[in-house]
Structures are given as C-alpha cells and as structure tokens.
Scaffold this active site. Structure first.
Site, PDB file in Angstrom:
ATOM      1  N   ASP A 122      -7.001   4.449  -4.547  1.00 57.53           N
ATOM      2  CA  ASP A 122      -7.658   4.331  -3.235  1.00 57.53           C
ATOM      3  C   ASP A 122      -8.253   5.729  -2.987  1.00 57.53           C
ATOM      4  O   ASP A 122      -8.470   6.480  -3.960  1.00 57.53           O
ATOM      5  CB  ASP A 122      -6.639   3.921  -2.150  1.00 57.53           C
ATOM      6  CG  ASP A 122      -7.286   3.543  -0.813  1.00 57.53           C
ATOM      7  OD1 ASP A 122      -7.759   2.416  -0.695  1.00 57.53           O
ATOM      8  OD2 ASP A 122      -7.344   4.392   0.102  1.00 57.53           O
ATOM      9  N   LYS A 157       0.864  -1.184   0.000  1.00 57.06           N
ATOM     10  CA  LYS A 157       0.000   0.000   0.000  1.00 57.06           C
ATOM     11  C   LYS A 157       0.894   1.225   0.000  1.00 57.06           C
ATOM     12  O   LYS A 157       2.051   1.154   0.426  1.00 57.06           O
ATOM     13  CB  LYS A 157      -0.888   0.002   1.239  1.00 57.06           C
ATOM     14  CG  LYS A 157      -2.141   0.844   1.117  1.00 57.06           C
ATOM     15  CD  LYS A 157      -3.278   0.130   0.421  1.00 57.06           C
ATOM     16  CE  LYS A 157      -4.428   1.075   0.157  1.00 57.06           C
ATOM     17  NZ  LYS A 157      -5.615   0.368  -0.353  1.00 57.06           N
TER      18      LYS A 157
HETATM   19  P1  NDP Z   1     -12.810   7.958  -2.834  1.00 57.94           P
HETATM   20  O1  NDP Z   1     -11.767   8.967  -2.606  1.00 57.94           O
HETATM   21  O2  NDP Z   1     -13.320   7.717  -4.201  1.00 57.94           O
HETATM   22  O3  NDP Z   1     -14.072   8.276  -1.895  1.00 57.94           O
HETATM   23  C1  NDP Z   1     -13.989   8.409  -0.527  1.00 57.94           C
HETATM   24  C2  NDP Z   1     -15.334   8.921  -0.058  1.00 57.94           C
HETATM   25  O4  NDP Z   1     -15.423   8.863   1.360  1.00 57.94           O
HETATM   26  C3  NDP Z   1     -15.566  10.374  -0.452  1.00 57.94           C
HETATM   27  O5  NDP Z   1     -16.923  10.537  -0.756  1.00 57.94           O
HETATM   28  C4  NDP Z   1     -15.196  11.111   0.837  1.00 57.94           C
HETATM   29  O6  NDP Z   1     -15.816  12.372   0.974  1.00 57.94           O
HETATM   30  C5  NDP Z   1     -15.779  10.155   1.844  1.00 57.94           C
HETATM   31  N1  NDP Z   1     -15.255  10.355   3.184  1.00 57.94           N
HETATM   32  C6  NDP Z   1     -13.980  10.463   3.596  1.00 57.94           C
HETATM   33  N2  NDP Z   1     -13.940  10.599   4.924  1.00 57.94           N
HETATM   34  C7  NDP Z   1     -15.224  10.558   5.348  1.00 57.94           C
HETATM   35  C8  NDP Z   1     -15.848  10.613   6.604  1.00 57.94           C
HETATM   36  N3  NDP Z   1     -15.137  10.770   7.725  1.00 57.94           N
HETATM   37  N4  NDP Z   1     -17.198  10.498   6.664  1.00 57.94           N
HETATM   38  C9  NDP Z   1     -17.938  10.359   5.539  1.00 57.94           C
HETATM   39  N5  NDP Z   1     -17.394  10.305   4.318  1.00 57.94           N
HETATM   40  C10 NDP Z   1     -16.064  10.402   4.230  1.00 57.94           C
HETATM   41  O7  NDP Z   1     -12.250   6.596  -2.199  1.00 57.94           O
HETATM   42  P2  NDP Z   1     -12.719   5.096  -2.474  1.00 57.94           P
HETATM   43  O8  NDP Z   1     -14.169   5.044  -2.695  1.00 57.94           O
HETATM   44  O9  NDP Z   1     -11.802   4.515  -3.474  1.00 57.94           O
HETATM   45  O10 NDP Z   1     -12.358   4.413  -1.084  1.00 57.94           O
HETATM   46  C11 NDP Z   1     -13.264   4.371   0.010  1.00 57.94           C
HETATM   47  C12 NDP Z   1     -12.853   3.281   0.958  1.00 57.94           C
HETATM   48  O11 NDP Z   1     -12.835   2.014   0.281  1.00 57.94           O
HETATM   49  C13 NDP Z   1     -11.449   3.427   1.566  1.00 57.94           C
HETATM   50  O12 NDP Z   1     -11.446   2.881   2.869  1.00 57.94           O
HETATM   51  C14 NDP Z   1     -10.597   2.548   0.665  1.00 57.94           C
HETATM   52  O13 NDP Z   1      -9.408   2.110   1.306  1.00 57.94           O
HETATM   53  C15 NDP Z   1     -11.563   1.401   0.434  1.00 57.94           C
HETATM   54  N6  NDP Z   1     -11.279   0.566  -0.734  1.00 57.94           N
HETATM   55  C16 NDP Z   1     -11.218   1.122  -1.987  1.00 57.94           C
HETATM   56  C17 NDP Z   1     -11.002   0.310  -3.088  1.00 57.94           C
HETATM   57  C18 NDP Z   1     -11.065   0.830  -4.480  1.00 57.94           C
HETATM   58  O14 NDP Z   1     -11.077   0.008  -5.405  1.00 57.94           O
HETATM   59  N7  NDP Z   1     -11.144   2.134  -4.698  1.00 57.94           N
HETATM   60  C19 NDP Z   1     -10.732  -1.135  -2.918  1.00 57.94           C
HETATM   61  C20 NDP Z   1     -10.929  -1.624  -1.571  1.00 57.94           C
HETATM   62  C21 NDP Z   1     -11.156  -0.778  -0.537  1.00 57.94           C
HETATM   63  P3  NDP Z   1     -15.095  13.711   0.463  1.00 57.94           P
HETATM   64  O15 NDP Z   1     -15.438  13.788  -0.974  1.00 57.94           O
HETATM   65  O16 NDP Z   1     -15.714  14.753   1.309  1.00 57.94           O
HETATM   66  O17 NDP Z   1     -13.618  13.535   0.736  1.00 57.94           O
END
Ligand code: NDP
Length: 444
Positions: free
Chosen positions: A165, A125
């Site tokens: 991520d 990572k």
């Molecule tokens: P993105 O950056 O696309 O999205 C993250 C989202 O979470 C945004 O909408 C962000 O809001 C929101 N967010 C962040 N902090 C908070 C909070 N405290 N409360 C509410 N919303 C919050 O990331 P991903 O969708 O790619 O990743 C999301 C999760 O999934 C992470 O934990 C990642 O490690 C995990 N993951 C992702 C994978 C992937 O393929 N992308 C694979 C496996 C796991 P804002 O826009 O305001 O920042």
C-alpha cells in the site's frame, strides 16, 4: 440512518478519536438502511454491530537501528477485520500518519471491496507509522525485518495474506517476505505483490491503476462517454497513479496533471509518462524534478491545487480525504464530469454528496480500485497451483473482473431504486455477500 443510527452511535462512543474509521462506517451505513429494514434476521443476529468490530487487532513495537547506530521505535499494526468469506487480505501501509483509526478504516473498506471482487478473500489491513522517505536501503531492510519478527506469527497463506500500500512496494515486500521465510522455514504465498522471480504475478503491479481505468471505461461507455480525447488529471505519482495514468492515456485520454505530497505538475501537452515513471518509481525523486526535463510544464507547490485544473475526468490516486467540498466545487465549476477513486476514501462525504447532486459520475473506491486485490487473489491462486500465468492472461482476467464489478454495483443500485448511484450499489452488494456468510456461520 434510522435503524442503524444506534449502531453507529455505539461505534462513535467507543472509538470517537478514530475519525477516518467513523467516516468509513458512516459512508457504508448511509447506504444500508434499506437492507436493514428488509433483513430483520441480520438485525437479530447483530450483523451490523459485528461487522464494525474487527475480529482481531494486533499492535506491536518495532525497534530498529539507523545507519548511525541510533535506535528508533515505531508502532506496527495488523487489523484482521473480517474472515467470513476467506483469509484476511489487505495491504500494509508505511507512512507517518498511520494509526489504529486509519488501519481500521482501510480494513473495513477492504472487507466490502474484497467481497465485490467475487473471489474468496476476507478483509484486513496493517502497517506502521514508519516513514520510508529518505531512509537508506539498509535502514528499510532492518525496519522490515524487525516488523516481520512480530507479524510472522499472525499471518499465513490460509490465514492472512498482506500486500503493499502507500510506502510499501516490491522492495519492502521482498525484505518482509525474506524474513518471513527465514523465520517459518516455509516458502508459501504469504504475501502478494512479490517479485516475479519468487512467486509474484505478472500484472499485479499495474493492476490497481489499470483496473480503475477498466472500471471507468465501462462506466463511461454506459453513459455515452469515453476516455477518447478526454482531459484527465491523476493525483499522486505512486503505484496506483502511474498505472492509472498509463492506462488512461492508452485508452485515448490526455493526462495533463499529476502530483505528490509536495506539489502538482501541469503539462498541457500531456505528461511525459515514461519520464515521470523514471523519476518517481526508479529514482524516487520529487515530482518537481519533472520541470528540469519538460520546462514548458508548470509546478504548483500545493497538492490540492490539482483540483483547480480544468479536466473531464479526475482520478484521485494519492490518499484519503484529498477531495474536500472546496475541491469538489472546483471540479464541478471547471466542467469535470467523472470522478473515479483509485485511492481509498479520497473523497470526503460532503464532497461525494456535492458531486452526486451535480450529476457527476462517481466511482467509489471499494469498486473502482478493487483490481489490485483481485489480482493479488490471482497471485495466491498461481502460488497454490505452483503456476504462473502470462501478463496477457492476468490482464484479461482483471478486465473481466472489473467489468463484472461494474455490472454488479450498477445492477444492485438499480435493484434498490438508486439507479446510477454506484456508491449505494457497491456498499449494498459488498455488504450482502459478507453478511450472508456471517449469518450462515453463526454468532462468532
Ligand atoms: P504509493 O506510496 O506508491 O504512492 C502514493 C502517492 O501519493 C505518492 O506519490 C505520494 O507522494 C502521494 N501522496 C501522498 N499524500 C499525498 C497528498 N496529500 N497529496 C498528493 N499526493 C500525495 O501508494 P499507492 O499508489 O500504492 O497507494 C495510493 C492509494 O491507493 C492509497 O490510498 C492506497 O490505499 C490505495 N490503493 C493502493 C493499492 C495498491 O495496489 N497499491 C490497492 C488499492 C488501493 P509522495 O511521494 O510525496 O509521498
């Protein structure tokens, strides 16, 4: 933790400030006591001590210049955690909260998750404390290029293959891949999550969210439930959340609430997902803007408020530790019967225990969100074959992989006398595969 408590204490004494990493180790070791007592050879070969120590950690300076000519310095990380079963594989996160402890927790989790996919990928990572929010495209590009001028020497299609991520989507991967290619003079599948016109795989973008719902679908069916007519809440509104919401609604669920780091929208008519996708994915707006177009919806300016909303199924898809004990209590009191982790470690240890003690179905991240990395491995296969498969082909493989992960973790839980405890099943099944490979490869 009895046999393993000594190993855990050593991790605490070495890395006491890495709270998320310690939490992840505690969660995994909490399931492995029985494995340790049944496998004295693993104790003798110090597999447990070795598995918590990354094979390599790279920390580097990332200088870049903003649009006004000001110089900024960020810190870059790549933790190559474990290569026992394949090249290091895991995403890059760009978020101001990133530090070594966060990257280590993610890399540690990734090692077991990748093992559960059944595909030959090790765990890694990386990322940076850079905040992409509010930056221009040119600033993002300059940052990504600077980041890559160091990272390029540590990665490679058979060594370490990063992906996206939080804060790293197709745009950032494009800029990093371009710089990698220029520096190496080499067009190989060194990243996954690439754009479709330069080696990306169809269905990769959708895979983590879709995979989560395929996993939950199996789990629900096994418990005589389904998404059909279920009220669903999904935290976050990024890549994972959007695609989880789309698939949950395709499977018959009604997604009524989503969030971002500023707040929560509740639309009891069911969230207008194409609108949400347009606002968040294309226009990069705050989720609050949804109310301009759907005035009947409600907005709460506290992201945690999502867990107070009455639902049947909760899918945390935003970030780590978003469901604490208080949120878990609210979910239980409001009748929620299933929690599926789309984000990595979104539920605290106390909250997991509380949910499980109240017979809530709990799908742990390392199993339930493995669809993203599994499809990344399918992208690597397509790249090395110089082939690209159709969306339907990849989606079918993804569905199959998620079904097999579900069967593997639920059978493992049963085999170890913990029927229905998918957390134990996932931790043991993931660990055994990596441990066996480490043992076979000697003390390295
Ligand atoms: P993105 O950056 O696309 O999205 C993250 C989202 O979470 C945004 O909408 C962000 O809001 C929101 N967010 C962040 N902090 C908070 C909070 N405290 N409360 C509410 N919303 C919050 O990331 P991903 O969708 O790619 O990743 C999301 C999760 O999934 C992470 O934990 C990642 O490690 C995990 N993951 C992702 C994978 C992937 O393929 N992308 C694979 C496996 C796991 P804002 O826009 O305001 O920042």
């Amino acid at each position: 933790m009895n046999i393993l408590s000594g190993v855990y204490e050593k991790v605490v004494s070495k890395d006491s400030h890495e709270l998320e990493f310690l939490q992840a180790v505690k969660e995994v070791f909490g399931s492995l006591e029985v494995v340790a007592s049944n496998n004295p050879q693993y104790l003798k070969a110090s597999i447990f001590e070795r598995i918590v120590e990354p094979e390599r950690q790279i920390i580097f300076r990332v200088p870049w210049v903003d649009d006004n000519g000001n110089v900024h310095i960020n810190r870059g990380f790549r933790v190559q955690f474990n290569s026992a079963i394949g090249p290091y594989k895991g995403g890059l996160r760009f978020h101001p909260s990133v530090n070594l402890g966060i990257i280590k927790f993610l890399g540690f989790e990734q090692t077991f998750k990748n093992a559960l996919t059944g595909l030959p990928i090790g765990g890694g990572k990386g990322g940076s404390d850079f905040d992409p929010k509010g930056k221009s495209d040119n600033e993002i590009m300059r940052f990504c290029q600077s980041f890559m001028t160091e990272l390029y020497r540590h990665i490679g299609e058979d060594t370490d293959v990063p992906a996206g991520d939080i804060g790293v989507s197709a745009r950032e991967i494009g800029y990093m891949y371009g710089m990698y290619k220029k520096l190496k003079n080499n067009f190989t599948g060194v990243f996954t999550g690439k754009g479709l016109v330069y080696g990306g795989s169809l269905a990769r973008k959708e895979a983590t969210g879709y995979g989560l719902c395929y996993f939950m679908d199996e789990y629900l069916l096994d418990n005589n439930k389904s998404f059909e007519n279920a009220l669903v809440i999904v935290s976050g509104s990024g890549n994972v959340a959007i695609h989880a919401a789309l698939k949950a609604s395709e499977l018959g669920g009604k997604v009524i609430a989503m969030s971002d780091s500023s707040g929560v929208i509740l639309d009891t008519n069911g969230i207008n997902l194409p609108l949400l996708k347009q606002l968040k994915e294309v226009e990069r707006k705050r989720i609050k803007e949804y109310l301009k177009y759907q005035p009947d919806a409600t907005y709460f300016d506290e992201p945690k408020a999502i867990w107070n909303i009455k639902c049947d199924i909760a899918l945390p898809c935003a970030t780590q530790n978003e469901i604490d004990l208080e949120s878990a209590t609210n979910l239980v009191n409001n009748g929620c019967y299933a929690v599926g982790e789309g984000a990595n470690m979104p539920t605290t240890l106390e909250a997991i225990r509380y949910l499980q003690n109240h017979n809530i179905m709990f799908a742990p991240a390392k199993a339930a969100n493995a669809g993203g990395v599994a499809t990344s491995a399918l992208e690597m296969t397509q790249n090395s074959q110089r082939m690209s498969w159709s969306f339907a082909e990849v989606d079918k493989m993804l569905k199959n992989i998620m079904k097999n992960i579900y069967l593997n973790v639920s059978n493992t839980a049963k085999l170890y006398g913990k029927e229905g405890d998918l957390l134990v099943g996932a931790n043991i099944a993931g660990f055994l595969k990596v441990a066996e490979a480490m043992y076979a490869q000697g003390i390295i």
